[in-house]
Write an enzyme that holds these catalytic residues in place. Structure first.
Site, PDB file in Angstrom:
ATOM      1  N   GLY A  89      40.011 -40.959  78.952  1.00  0.00           N
ATOM      2  CA  GLY A  89      39.954 -42.163  78.368  1.00  0.00           C
ATOM      3  C   GLY A  89      40.408 -43.156  79.400  1.00  0.00           C
TER       4      GLY A  89
ATOM      5  N   TYR B 105      41.466 -41.825  61.663  1.00  0.00           N
ATOM      6  CA  TYR B 105      42.030 -41.731  62.719  1.00  0.00           C
ATOM      7  C   TYR B 105      43.579 -41.590  62.677  1.00  0.00           C
ATOM      8  CZ  TYR B 105      44.295 -44.451  66.571  1.00  0.00           C
ATOM      9  OH  TYR B 105      44.988 -44.989  67.683  1.00  0.00           O
TER      10      TYR B 105
ATOM     11  N   ILE C 208      35.437 -35.202  77.195  1.00  0.00           N
ATOM     12  CA  ILE C 208      36.509 -34.191  76.802  1.00  0.00           C
ATOM     13  C   ILE C 208      35.828 -33.055  76.019  1.00  0.00           C
ATOM     14  CG2 ILE C 208      38.225 -35.734  77.064  1.00  0.00           C
ATOM     15  CD1 ILE C 208      38.676 -36.228  74.154  1.00  0.00           C
TER      16      ILE C 208
ATOM     17  N   LYS D  63      45.614 -38.273  64.298  1.00  0.00           N
ATOM     18  CA  LYS D  63      46.891 -38.594  64.882  1.00  0.00           C
ATOM     19  C   LYS D  63      47.926 -37.780  64.752  1.00  0.00           C
ATOM     20  CE  LYS D  63      45.569 -41.557  68.222  1.00  0.00           C
ATOM     21  NZ  LYS D  63      45.250 -41.095  69.755  1.00  0.00           N
TER      22      LYS D  63
HETATM   23  N1  SER Z   1      45.553 -50.128  67.212  1.00  0.00           N
HETATM   24  C1  SER Z   1      44.834 -49.087  66.896  1.00  0.00           C
HETATM   25  C2  SER Z   1      44.017 -49.353  65.865  1.00  0.00           C
HETATM   26  O1  SER Z   1      43.833 -50.348  65.257  1.00  0.00           O
HETATM   27  C3  SER Z   1      45.884 -48.076  65.913  1.00  0.00           C
HETATM   28  O2  SER Z   1      46.678 -47.193  66.945  1.00  0.00           O
HETATM   29  O3  SER Z   1      43.062 -48.440  65.506  1.00  0.00           O
END
Ligand code: SER
Length: 355
Positions: A27, A171, A72, A175
């Site tokens: 990335g 997301y 990836i 993570k």
């Molecule tokens: N800045 C990122 C987002 O807004 C958060 O890790 O997705």
């Protein structure tokens, strides 16, 4: 260095190949990659190999030893990198951010989780082939947290790493899980095998707050309102902010984020009591960011156009985090508080950027 896992040649003979020790950045064309490549190139101690789905900007491409354009998810491409380079450190930055991931959750899971698994496996094999641990840097996020409501957020204050690990976004879930996956590779990988195999991947992760760069703008995140405000003002474009003025999360100026990754990468392993660390530099409301931006760019035109759905995501993130473990274990100390971030970095650099 001579590679121990020799490659078969076309004729079926095995040839001993020379591989070069390098740092791999995935990335690499993203916001963090920009600063990181510039820093590593300037330092001149490590050759950098990059992997990104898009070609790097020429100004960045010039600074790296080799640029791979690809995904990836392409394990045969990772195979080629393994065959050619002795990777000692990986900065695995490739990911889909939080807003984008909500539109394509399955793709997000593929990129963010399966992609990370591919890189961890790659690191494991690299370490096995050259006989030293591979340091694996992983940017996690405040999105790993999920606070149930604003009252809890207000009462929680500076949240510690192990509290509120109940993210509401794909997301954030990705993570949080990849932090655990990294910890598994570092400490427990194939724990039932006859020979110990863990410890080859030296996994180190930080939960970044919202990052603000003066040189680039993010794409597909939910903390994007802050950088978008500043860049719009510097360009003389009107901006409609998609969260309420009182919306508060922690932020960090990009140079501090780069310094933190580099500091964590070189910290003695014995000093690290955890695999994932909170980081913060300053907590600010959207209205505070608007006010300092207007002070610098008095012509700036702002309106509030709250998107309730994106608002709900930011409301689930902590107003601030407790980063005392990072300060204690590896000396994390951000240079830019809110005033210095704007006065010494953001305003002058962003002004220069659009001059
Ligand atoms: N800045 C990122 C987002 O807004 C958060 O890790 O997705």
């Amino acid at each position: 260095d001579v590679c121990s896992s020799d490659l078969p040649t076309g004729s079926g003979r095995r040839a001993t190949v020379i591989r070069k020790p390098v740092v791999l950045i995935t990335g690499a064309g993203g916001e963090i990659g920009h600063g990181l490549i510039a820093h590593l190139a300037n330092e001149g101690r490590h050759s950098v190999v990059t992997l990104d789905v898009n070609p790097l900007e020429p100004s960045l491409a010039r600074l790296v030893q080799r640029e791979f354009t690809g995904s990836i998810m392409d394990t045969s491409l990772l195979e080629r990198i393994l065959a050619e380079f002795e990777v000692e450190t990986i900065y695995h930055l490739a990911a889909l951010l939080s807003t984008r991931s909500e539109f394509t959750p399955v793709t997000a899971h593929q990129i963010n989780v399966e992609g990370t698994l591919n890189l961890l496996e790659f690191a494991q094999r690299e370490a096995k082939s050259h006989g030293r641990p591979v340091t694996f840097l992983y940017p996690s996020s405040i999105a790993a947290y999920g606070l149930p409501d604003l009252e809890t957020k207000r009462r929680a204050g500076r949240v510690q790493e192990d509290a509120f690990n109940t993210p509401s976004t794909m997301y954030g879930a990705n993570k949080l899980y990849c932090e655990q996956l990294g910890r598994y590779y570092a400490k427990f990988y194939k724990q039932l095998a006859a020979e110990p195999q863990s410890g080859r991947v030296d996994f180190r992760s930080v939960r970044f707050p919202g990052l603000i760069s003066a040189l680039t703008v993010p794409s597909g995140g939910t903390s994007d309102y802050a950088p978008e405000m500043i860049h719009a003002a510097a360009k003389g474009e009107p901006y409609a902010c998609f969260v309420r003025p009182d919306t508060r999360i922690p932020f960090m100026a990009m140079p501090d984020a780069i310094d933190a990754l580099l500091a964590l990468a070189t910290a003695p392993r014995a000093s690290l009591s955890r695999t994932t660390y909170n980081l913060a530099a300053f907590s600010a409301s959207a209205d505070e960011i608007r006010r300092v931006t207007v002070d610098a760019f008095p012509e700036a035109e702002f309106t509030w156009a709250v998107d309730e759905k994106r608002q709900a995501i930011v409301d689930s993130w902590p107003a601030d985090v407790d980063d005392s473990a990072a300060r204690r274990d590896w000396g994390f100390l951000p240079k830019y508080d809110r005033v210095r971030a704007f006065d010494d970095y953001l305003i002058p650099t962003v002004t220069e950027r659009y001059r």
